[in-house]
Write a protein that holds these residues in place. Structure first.
Motif, PDB file in Angstrom:
ATOM      1  N   VAL A  17      -9.537 -41.110  13.590  1.00  0.00           N
ATOM      2  CA  VAL A  17      -9.832 -39.787  13.021  1.00  0.00           C
ATOM      3  C   VAL A  17      -8.835 -38.752  13.545  1.00  0.00           C
ATOM      4  O   VAL A  17      -8.324 -37.923  12.787  1.00  0.00           O
ATOM      5  CB  VAL A  17     -11.291 -39.365  13.330  1.00  0.00           C
ATOM      6  CG1 VAL A  17     -11.536 -37.917  12.958  1.00  0.00           C
ATOM      7  CG2 VAL A  17     -12.267 -40.277  12.602  1.00  0.00           C
ATOM      8  N   THR A  18      -8.529 -38.814  14.840  1.00  0.00           N
ATOM      9  CA  THR A  18      -7.570 -37.877  15.440  1.00  0.00           C
ATOM     10  C   THR A  18      -6.190 -38.034  14.795  1.00  0.00           C
ATOM     11  O   THR A  18      -5.544 -37.040  14.426  1.00  0.00           O
ATOM     12  CB  THR A  18      -7.473 -38.087  16.960  1.00  0.00           C
ATOM     13  OG1 THR A  18      -8.758 -37.882  17.527  1.00  0.00           O
ATOM     14  CG2 THR A  18      -6.467 -37.154  17.592  1.00  0.00           C
ATOM     15  N   LYS A  38     -13.176 -45.327  16.510  1.00  0.00           N
ATOM     16  CA  LYS A  38     -12.953 -44.460  15.349  1.00  0.00           C
ATOM     17  C   LYS A  38     -12.403 -43.092  15.741  1.00  0.00           C
ATOM     18  O   LYS A  38     -11.737 -42.451  14.946  1.00  0.00           O
ATOM     19  CB  LYS A  38     -14.223 -44.329  14.526  1.00  0.00           C
ATOM     20  CG  LYS A  38     -15.375 -43.672  15.255  1.00  0.00           C
ATOM     21  CD  LYS A  38     -16.626 -43.646  14.382  1.00  0.00           C
ATOM     22  CE  LYS A  38     -17.756 -43.070  15.156  1.00  0.00           C
ATOM     23  NZ  LYS A  38     -18.772 -43.969  15.549  1.00  0.00           N
ATOM     24  N   ASP A  39     -12.654 -42.637  16.974  1.00  0.00           N
ATOM     25  CA  ASP A  39     -12.145 -41.320  17.387  1.00  0.00           C
ATOM     26  C   ASP A  39     -10.625 -41.259  17.302  1.00  0.00           C
ATOM     27  O   ASP A  39     -10.062 -40.255  16.864  1.00  0.00           O
ATOM     28  CB  ASP A  39     -12.602 -40.983  18.805  1.00  0.00           C
ATOM     29  CG  ASP A  39     -14.102 -40.817  18.926  1.00  0.00           C
ATOM     30  OD1 ASP A  39     -14.760 -40.643  17.878  1.00  0.00           O
ATOM     31  OD2 ASP A  39     -14.609 -40.857  20.054  1.00  0.00           O
ATOM     32  N   ALA A  99      -5.447 -39.322  11.842  1.00  0.00           N
ATOM     33  CA  ALA A  99      -5.511 -38.883  10.435  1.00  0.00           C
ATOM     34  C   ALA A  99      -5.501 -37.359  10.334  1.00  0.00           C
ATOM     35  O   ALA A  99      -4.799 -36.786   9.485  1.00  0.00           O
ATOM     36  CB  ALA A  99      -6.753 -39.461   9.759  1.00  0.00           C
ATOM     37  N   ALA A 100      -6.267 -36.690  11.200  1.00  0.00           N
ATOM     38  CA  ALA A 100      -6.322 -35.221  11.168  1.00  0.00           C
ATOM     39  C   ALA A 100      -4.970 -34.622  11.535  1.00  0.00           C
ATOM     40  O   ALA A 100      -4.526 -33.635  10.922  1.00  0.00           O
ATOM     41  CB  ALA A 100      -7.403 -34.718  12.126  1.00  0.00           C
ATOM     42  N   LEU A 101      -4.274 -35.196  12.518  1.00  0.00           N
ATOM     43  CA  LEU A 101      -2.951 -34.684  12.899  1.00  0.00           C
ATOM     44  C   LEU A 101      -1.950 -34.887  11.776  1.00  0.00           C
ATOM     45  O   LEU A 101      -1.142 -33.995  11.489  1.00  0.00           O
ATOM     46  CB  LEU A 101      -2.484 -35.357  14.184  1.00  0.00           C
ATOM     47  CG  LEU A 101      -3.176 -34.887  15.466  1.00  0.00           C
ATOM     48  CD1 LEU A 101      -2.828 -35.797  16.635  1.00  0.00           C
ATOM     49  CD2 LEU A 101      -2.788 -33.442  15.778  1.00  0.00           C
ATOM     50  N   ARG A 102      -1.994 -36.044  11.127  1.00  0.00           N
ATOM     51  CA  ARG A 102      -1.069 -36.293  10.009  1.00  0.00           C
ATOM     52  C   ARG A 102      -1.333 -35.322   8.865  1.00  0.00           C
ATOM     53  O   ARG A 102      -0.403 -34.798   8.263  1.00  0.00           O
ATOM     54  CB  ARG A 102      -1.199 -37.736   9.528  1.00  0.00           C
ATOM     55  CG  ARG A 102      -0.530 -38.709  10.457  1.00  0.00           C
ATOM     56  CD  ARG A 102      -0.507 -40.109   9.898  1.00  0.00           C
ATOM     57  NE  ARG A 102       0.185 -41.002  10.825  1.00  0.00           N
ATOM     58  CZ  ARG A 102      -0.110 -42.261  10.998  1.00  0.00           C
ATOM     59  NH1 ARG A 102      -1.096 -42.816  10.303  1.00  0.00           N
ATOM     60  NH2 ARG A 102       0.555 -42.981  11.853  1.00  0.00           N
ATOM     61  N   GLU A 103      -2.612 -35.087   8.596  1.00  0.00           N
ATOM     62  CA  GLU A 103      -2.971 -34.147   7.520  1.00  0.00           C
ATOM     63  C   GLU A 103      -2.487 -32.728   7.843  1.00  0.00           C
ATOM     64  O   GLU A 103      -2.141 -31.961   6.943  1.00  0.00           O
ATOM     65  CB  GLU A 103      -4.488 -34.156   7.330  1.00  0.00           C
ATOM     66  CG  GLU A 103      -4.932 -33.422   6.081  1.00  0.00           C
ATOM     67  CD  GLU A 103      -6.420 -33.566   5.832  1.00  0.00           C
ATOM     68  OE1 GLU A 103      -7.106 -32.525   5.738  1.00  0.00           O
ATOM     69  OE2 GLU A 103      -6.884 -34.718   5.735  1.00  0.00           O
ATOM     70  N   ALA A 104      -2.391 -32.420   9.130  1.00  0.00           N
ATOM     71  CA  ALA A 104      -1.932 -31.085   9.546  1.00  0.00           C
ATOM     72  C   ALA A 104      -0.414 -31.008   9.650  1.00  0.00           C
ATOM     73  O   ALA A 104       0.133 -29.990  10.069  1.00  0.00           O
ATOM     74  CB  ALA A 104      -2.560 -30.716  10.888  1.00  0.00           C
TER      75      ALA A 104
END
Length: 168
Positions: free
Chosen positions: A156-157, A152-153, A159-164
């Motif tokens: 999550v990484t 999952k890490d 997804a967080a980069l895409r969101e940024a």
């Protein structure tokens, strides 16, 4: 029918790797050696490539060599012999990297199986090559590289980069 005896394995060999930058196919070759017929393993990995720049291909080959070293632990633990030999030239830093990967990646295995010796094999290499740095001239900060191990890490990484606003 012959049966496999992990205690008979005298050494584990990182036999080599084959990387075709055009197709992106990477094959990682390993063997358990016991004096008889070796038990061989080949890991197949696809590395997306779309660049023919010699510098980029040199970096891709170095990354393939690091993956070759890191992925060996999955096969080493089949018998965890006291000697690990590397049949291809590597750098001194890569040799230390392999030792760290084994020590840190095998800790639970060694504890659960009461095999503390599995954490400190003798690492033999045929040749130490110098590590010359490579500076890539064309970098794109919008495409960070994210290691994906299936957990999952990684998700999550990404997804967080895409969101940024990045494109990992």
């Amino acid at each position: 029918m012959n049966s496999f005896d992990p205690l008979a394995a005298k050494s584990f060999e990182l036999s080599g790797y084959d990387f075709d930058p055009e197709s992106g196919e990477l094959q990682l070759h390993y063997a358990l050696l016991s004096g008889g017929e070796p038990v061989t393993f080949t890991e197949h990995v696809h590395v997306p490539t779309n660049n023919t720049d010699p510098q980029v291909l040199d970096v891709a080959d170095r990354l393939a060599r690091l993956l070759f070293l890191a992925a060996c632990v999955s096969y080493y633990k089949v018998a965890a012999p006291s000697i690990v030999s590397i049949a291809v030239p590597i750098t001194d830093q890569e040799k230390r990297f392999l030792g760290d990967i084994i020590r840190r990646g095998m800790t639970e295995f060694a504890y659960v199986n009461n095999m503390p010796q599995a954490l400190e094999p003798v690492i033999e290499t045929t040749e130490i090559i110098p590590a010359e740095p490579i500076a890539l001239t064309d970098t794109n900060d919008q495409h960070p590289l994210v290691p994906v191990g299936g957990g999952k890490d990684s998700v999550v990484t990404i997804a967080a980069l895409r969101e940024a606003g990045f494109q990992p």
